[in-house]
Design a protein around this motif. Structure first.
Motif, PDB file in Angstrom:
ATOM      1  N   VAL A  91       0.769  -1.244   0.174  1.00  0.00           N
ATOM      2  CA  VAL A  91      -0.017   0.104   0.021  1.00  0.00           C
ATOM      3  C   VAL A  91       0.930   1.228   0.069  1.00  0.00           C
ATOM      4  CG1 VAL A  91      -1.797  -1.189   1.194  1.00  0.00           C
ATOM      5  CG2 VAL A  91      -0.254  -0.027   2.775  1.00  0.00           C
ATOM      6  N   ALA A  92       2.164   1.299   0.063  1.00  0.00           N
ATOM      7  CA  ALA A  92       2.995   2.382   0.113  1.00  0.00           C
ATOM      8  C   ALA A  92       4.385   1.920  -0.049  1.00  0.00           C
ATOM      9  CB  ALA A  92       3.028   3.113   1.605  1.00  0.00           C
ATOM     10  N   SER A  93       5.377   2.846  -0.482  1.00  0.00           N
ATOM     11  CA  SER A  93       6.686   2.617  -0.693  1.00  0.00           C
ATOM     12  C   SER A  93       7.712   3.535  -0.223  1.00  0.00           C
ATOM     13  CB  SER A  93       6.796   2.382  -2.353  1.00  0.00           C
ATOM     14  OG  SER A  93       6.652   3.399  -3.029  1.00  0.00           O
ATOM     15  N   ALA A  94       8.764   3.310  -0.028  1.00  0.00           N
ATOM     16  CA  ALA A  94       9.668   4.314   0.424  1.00  0.00           C
ATOM     17  C   ALA A  94      10.937   4.203  -0.181  1.00  0.00           C
ATOM     18  CB  ALA A  94       9.979   4.534   1.807  1.00  0.00           C
ATOM     19  N   CYS A  95      11.723   5.281  -0.878  1.00  0.00           N
ATOM     20  CA  CYS A  95      12.637   5.044  -1.537  1.00  0.00           C
ATOM     21  C   CYS A  95      13.900   6.199  -0.905  1.00  0.00           C
ATOM     22  CB  CYS A  95      12.821   5.110  -3.170  1.00  0.00           C
ATOM     23  SG  CYS A  95      14.109   4.965  -4.077  1.00  0.00           S
ATOM     24  N   HIS A  96      14.994   5.940  -0.467  1.00  0.00           N
ATOM     25  CA  HIS A  96      15.947   6.663  -0.224  1.00  0.00           C
ATOM     26  C   HIS A  96      17.389   6.673  -0.852  1.00  0.00           C
ATOM     27  CE1 HIS A  96      17.430   9.479   3.188  1.00  0.00           C
ATOM     28  NE2 HIS A  96      18.434   8.875   2.973  1.00  0.00           N
ATOM     29  N   PHE A  97      17.713   7.800  -1.217  1.00  0.00           N
ATOM     30  CA  PHE A  97      19.081   7.986  -1.850  1.00  0.00           C
ATOM     31  C   PHE A  97      19.945   8.693  -0.993  1.00  0.00           C
ATOM     32  CE2 PHE A  97      21.244  10.239  -5.574  1.00  0.00           C
ATOM     33  CZ  PHE A  97      22.449   9.559  -5.713  1.00  0.00           C
ATOM     34  N   GLY A 124      29.474   4.648   0.365  1.00  0.00           N
ATOM     35  CA  GLY A 124      29.356   4.868  -0.832  1.00  0.00           C
ATOM     36  C   GLY A 124      27.945   5.371  -1.241  1.00  0.00           C
ATOM     37  N   ALA A 125      27.618   5.744  -2.565  1.00  0.00           N
ATOM     38  CA  ALA A 125      26.153   6.114  -2.752  1.00  0.00           C
ATOM     39  C   ALA A 125      25.381   4.933  -2.919  1.00  0.00           C
ATOM     40  CB  ALA A 125      26.403   6.755  -4.049  1.00  0.00           C
ATOM     41  N   VAL A 126      24.267   5.085  -2.092  1.00  0.00           N
ATOM     42  CA  VAL A 126      23.191   3.987  -1.770  1.00  0.00           C
ATOM     43  C   VAL A 126      22.031   4.186  -2.188  1.00  0.00           C
ATOM     44  CG1 VAL A 126      22.659   1.806  -0.687  1.00  0.00           C
ATOM     45  CG2 VAL A 126      24.889   2.706  -0.226  1.00  0.00           C
ATOM     46  N   VAL A 127      21.027   3.610  -2.890  1.00  0.00           N
ATOM     47  CA  VAL A 127      19.501   3.799  -2.860  1.00  0.00           C
ATOM     48  C   VAL A 127      19.117   2.491  -2.587  1.00  0.00           C
ATOM     49  CG1 VAL A 127      19.736   2.686  -5.327  1.00  0.00           C
ATOM     50  CG2 VAL A 127      17.951   4.489  -4.371  1.00  0.00           C
ATOM     51  N   ALA A 128      18.055   2.557  -1.892  1.00  0.00           N
ATOM     52  CA  ALA A 128      17.393   1.334  -1.296  1.00  0.00           C
ATOM     53  C   ALA A 128      15.725   1.628  -1.372  1.00  0.00           C
ATOM     54  CB  ALA A 128      17.629   1.253   0.211  1.00  0.00           C
ATOM     55  N   CYS A 129      14.974   0.386  -1.450  1.00  0.00           N
ATOM     56  CA  CYS A 129      13.349   0.526  -1.853  1.00  0.00           C
ATOM     57  C   CYS A 129      12.942  -0.446  -0.928  1.00  0.00           C
ATOM     58  CB  CYS A 129      13.407  -0.010  -3.260  1.00  0.00           C
ATOM     59  SG  CYS A 129      11.887  -0.616  -3.615  1.00  0.00           S
ATOM     60  N   VAL A 130      11.976   0.311  -0.138  1.00  0.00           N
ATOM     61  CA  VAL A 130      11.286  -0.423   0.944  1.00  0.00           C
ATOM     62  C   VAL A 130       9.770  -0.428   0.574  1.00  0.00           C
ATOM     63  CG1 VAL A 130      10.545  -0.725   3.248  1.00  0.00           C
ATOM     64  CG2 VAL A 130      12.845  -0.227   2.654  1.00  0.00           C
ATOM     65  N   TYR A 131       8.905  -1.463   0.621  1.00  0.00           N
ATOM     66  CA  TYR A 131       7.629  -1.342   0.487  1.00  0.00           C
ATOM     67  C   TYR A 131       6.831  -1.593   1.895  1.00  0.00           C
ATOM     68  CZ  TYR A 131       8.241  -2.093  -4.689  1.00  0.00           C
ATOM     69  OH  TYR A 131       8.672  -1.963  -5.982  1.00  0.00           O
ATOM     70  N   ILE A 132       5.717  -1.208   1.922  1.00  0.00           N
ATOM     71  CA  ILE A 132       4.898  -1.453   3.396  1.00  0.00           C
ATOM     72  C   ILE A 132       3.391  -2.166   2.917  1.00  0.00           C
ATOM     73  CG2 ILE A 132       3.845  -0.148   5.161  1.00  0.00           C
ATOM     74  CD1 ILE A 132       6.466   1.520   3.176  1.00  0.00           C
ATOM     75  N   CYS A 133       3.335  -3.328   3.501  1.00  0.00           N
ATOM     76  CA  CYS A 133       2.046  -3.970   3.036  1.00  0.00           C
ATOM     77  C   CYS A 133       1.031  -3.477   3.901  1.00  0.00           C
ATOM     78  CB  CYS A 133       2.347  -5.610   3.319  1.00  0.00           C
ATOM     79  SG  CYS A 133       2.485  -5.915   5.072  1.00  0.00           S
ATOM     80  N   ASP A 134      -0.329  -3.977   3.512  1.00  0.00           N
ATOM     81  CA  ASP A 134      -1.691  -3.841   4.184  1.00  0.00           C
ATOM     82  C   ASP A 134      -1.662  -4.119   5.639  1.00  0.00           C
ATOM     83  OD1 ASP A 134      -1.510  -6.195   3.769  1.00  0.00           O
ATOM     84  OD2 ASP A 134      -3.639  -6.197   2.596  1.00  0.00           O
ATOM     85  N   GLN A 135      -0.598  -4.908   5.997  1.00  0.00           N
ATOM     86  CA  GLN A 135      -0.594  -5.105   7.600  1.00  0.00           C
ATOM     87  C   GLN A 135       0.546  -4.495   8.493  1.00  0.00           C
ATOM     88  OE1 GLN A 135      -2.522  -7.587   9.099  1.00  0.00           O
ATOM     89  NE2 GLN A 135      -3.487  -7.434   7.093  1.00  0.00           N
ATOM     90  N   GLY A 136       0.947  -3.295   7.517  1.00  0.00           N
ATOM     91  CA  GLY A 136       1.851  -2.476   8.295  1.00  0.00           C
ATOM     92  C   GLY A 136       3.265  -2.971   8.601  1.00  0.00           C
ATOM     93  N   GLU A 137       3.674  -4.003   7.615  1.00  0.00           N
ATOM     94  CA  GLU A 137       5.068  -4.691   7.615  1.00  0.00           C
ATOM     95  C   GLU A 137       5.967  -4.110   6.546  1.00  0.00           C
ATOM     96  OE1 GLU A 137       4.624  -8.842   7.887  1.00  0.00           O
ATOM     97  OE2 GLU A 137       3.308  -8.859   9.476  1.00  0.00           O
ATOM     98  N   TYR A 138       7.310  -4.061   6.758  1.00  0.00           N
ATOM     99  CA  TYR A 138       8.196  -3.616   5.970  1.00  0.00           C
ATOM    100  C   TYR A 138       8.783  -4.773   4.867  1.00  0.00           C
ATOM    101  CZ  TYR A 138       7.592   0.656   8.717  1.00  0.00           C
ATOM    102  OH  TYR A 138       7.129   1.699   9.678  1.00  0.00           O
ATOM    103  N   TRP A 139       9.059  -4.533   3.712  1.00  0.00           N
ATOM    104  CA  TRP A 139       9.725  -5.162   2.706  1.00  0.00           C
ATOM    105  C   TRP A 139      10.724  -4.600   2.101  1.00  0.00           C
ATOM    106  CZ3 TRP A 139       7.199 -10.161   2.056  1.00  0.00           C
ATOM    107  CH2 TRP A 139       6.111 -10.290   2.731  1.00  0.00           C
TER     108      TRP A 139
END
Length: 507
Positions: free
Chosen positions: A302-308, A319-334
């Protein structure tokens, strides 16, 4: 026909020495003695002896060195340890055995010229440049030395195994042994593990680039303080009560490392990868009823977060790092993906144009182009860029690169004022404690897991991957899972309010 002189077996050699000192030979010393002799006589010249702390393994190995000289006085033995004092301790012990053991009287030289605590030479027939036994610290110079046997006695200790850089240095120094040994030379490692990435690990650690364990092919003897049946391996000295008392007053990870020989760091890191929930599923995009849905492993995101977190220049530092985290409908982080970015040509000069007809691409543009591709690949609608330092001029470059590939996404500029260690603690503490962080298996091939194991708030090791993921977690709102209330429920609270009662009273 000449009669060959009788040579005592190693276990007999040890028993005689123990009797001289008024000791009995422990059963586990007999097991280790038989194993060492069997390896030597069968031609196995690469050995690893791991036994619990205070098991007497170094003392026994010292006797093994003396026994080898008893069998062949022309042997040359080099002792390597984490520091010179520890190596000298074994050399002094062997020298004392030679001076006092009844089977070794013939090895005492008439003139004890080369007979010190750091090196000594027994009476021998061969004319050799190197002594019979010599002590060297792991940081010492062994160039030009030659040996038939190298004893690595506790070469791995906490001070040289607590960071990835130190572990790499240790392996590099130990690789010099190959240039010291003769064609049929032998190596014997003796010690206990001090890291998950220990040189003694049985399995290769693929996340640090290992395809085979450091001591692949070595014959192994492992003796934890407690055997598979739960009984003590030295009951005369460590009975069940003593072991439980030791466990109670020792940090659990240190006990498991030093007494049970498990490959964990003796000092617990704050971020334990064992608390992560790994998955292998890919992200699935579906279309229906005019809406796009993204699912992972059966869960709806239901949501996503991307940090550079940008960084340019050398390989040293973050180093230069980019990460992608999704958040599901149960409030858990992927945590689905992350990447360490580097420009193919840091100077900015390239032979071929990267896009269109531009003749060259600067380093910032190259890295921002990789970030834009990362966002499009994972269907990310927005990204947060840390604008501290060099990052303040990147957002516009990133917007340009997104436009170039035709991906519509917002770029949020963020100036970070909170200490990095505090951010990492705040982000991972509660999420990992509650078991809410899922991590894709492919991320195990990146430095992320290693950084988790090594991280400490007061440390100075690399933490760029942790910082990028922390940025994703902290800057997404906490989402609570939906809870359906029952249709009927009991209410135990006291009644209050205004009531109207019918009265039949007629005055």
């Amino acid at each position: 026909m000449a009669v060959q002189p009788y040579l005592a077996r190693f276990a007999e050699f040890v028993w005689i020495w123990d009797q001289m000192l008024g000791f009995s030979m422990p059963a586990h010393h007999r097991k280790m003695a038989d194993w060492l002799e069997d390896c030597w006589k069968s031609g196995r010249r690469e050995m690893l002896l791991m036994a619990f702390r205070n098991s007497g393994k170094s003392t026994l190995v010292g006797l093994f060195c003396a026994w080898l000289l008893y069998r062949d006085a022309d042997l040359r033995i080099l002792v390597l340890a984490a520091d010179l004092d520890l190596a000298k301790k074994m050399v002094r012990n062997v020298k004392r055995v030679i001076e006092r053991h009844p089977l070794m009287a013939s090895l005492l030289p008439e003139k004890r010229i080369d007979w010190g605590s750091e090196r000594f030479t027994v009476a021998r027939t061969a004319v050799l440049r190197d002594p019979s036994m010599q002590a060297v610290g792991i940081g010492g110079n062994i160039t030009g030395s030659r040996a038939d046997m190298v004893i690595c006695d506790d070469v791995e200790v906490p001070k040289n195994s607590d960071t990835a850089h130190k572990r790499a240095e240790l392996r590099e120094k130990l690789s010099e042994i190959a240039y010291v040994l003769g064609p049929k030379g032998a190596q014997l490692y003796v010690g206990t593990p001090h890291s998950y990435y220990s040189i003694y690990a049985r399995d290769a650690r693929s996340e640090v680039g290992e395809s085979v364990p450091f001591l692949a092919g070595f014959s192994r003897f492992e003796l934890p303080i407690v055997n598979k049946d739960g009984a003590s391996n030295w009951p005369e000295r460590f009975d069940v009560a003593a072991i439980e008392a030791m466990r109670a007053r020792t940090p659990e990870r240190k006990f498991q490392s030093q007494m049970m020989l498990e490959m964990v760091a003796p000092v617990a890191g704050m971020l334990d990868p064992a608390k992560l929930r790994f998955y292998d599923a890919d992200a699935e995009i579906t279309q229906g009823n005019g809406r796009m849905t993204l699912r992972i492993d059966g869960r709806t995101m239901v949501a996503s977060a991307c940090h550079f977190d940008p960084s340019f220049g050398s390989m040293r530092g973050d180093g230069a790092v980019v990460a992608c985290v999704y958040i599901c409908d149960q409030g858990e982080y992927w945590l689905h993906d992350m990447a360490w970015l580097r420009a193919s040509d840091p100077s900015g000069l390239v032979d071929q144009p990267a896009h269109g007809d531009r003749p060259w691409r600067d380093e910032a543009s190259q890295i921002c182009a990789q970030v834009a591709d990362f966002m499009a690949r994972h269907h990310l609608p927005s990204l947060r860029v840390e604008t501290n330092g060099i990052g303040r001029f990147l957002p516009n470059i990133l917007r340009r690169e997104l436009k170039t590939i035709g991906w519509s996404a917002s770029v949020v500029e963020h100036y970070e004022s909170v200490n990095k260690a505090t951010r990492i603690e705040d982000a991972f503490g509660a999420v990992m404690g509650a078991g809410l962080l899922h991590v894709h298996r492919d991320i195990c091939q990146t430095p992320f897991i290693r950084q988790m194991r090594d991280w400490h708030p007061d440390g100075n090791g690399p933490d760029d991957g942790l910082d990028a993921v922390a940025g994703c977690i902290l800057h997404d709102p906490v989402r609570l899972p939906r809870v359906d209330m029952p249709i009927r429920r009991a209410d135990w609270r006291g009644m209050s309010g205004v009531f109207r009662a019918d009265s039949l009273f007629n005055p």
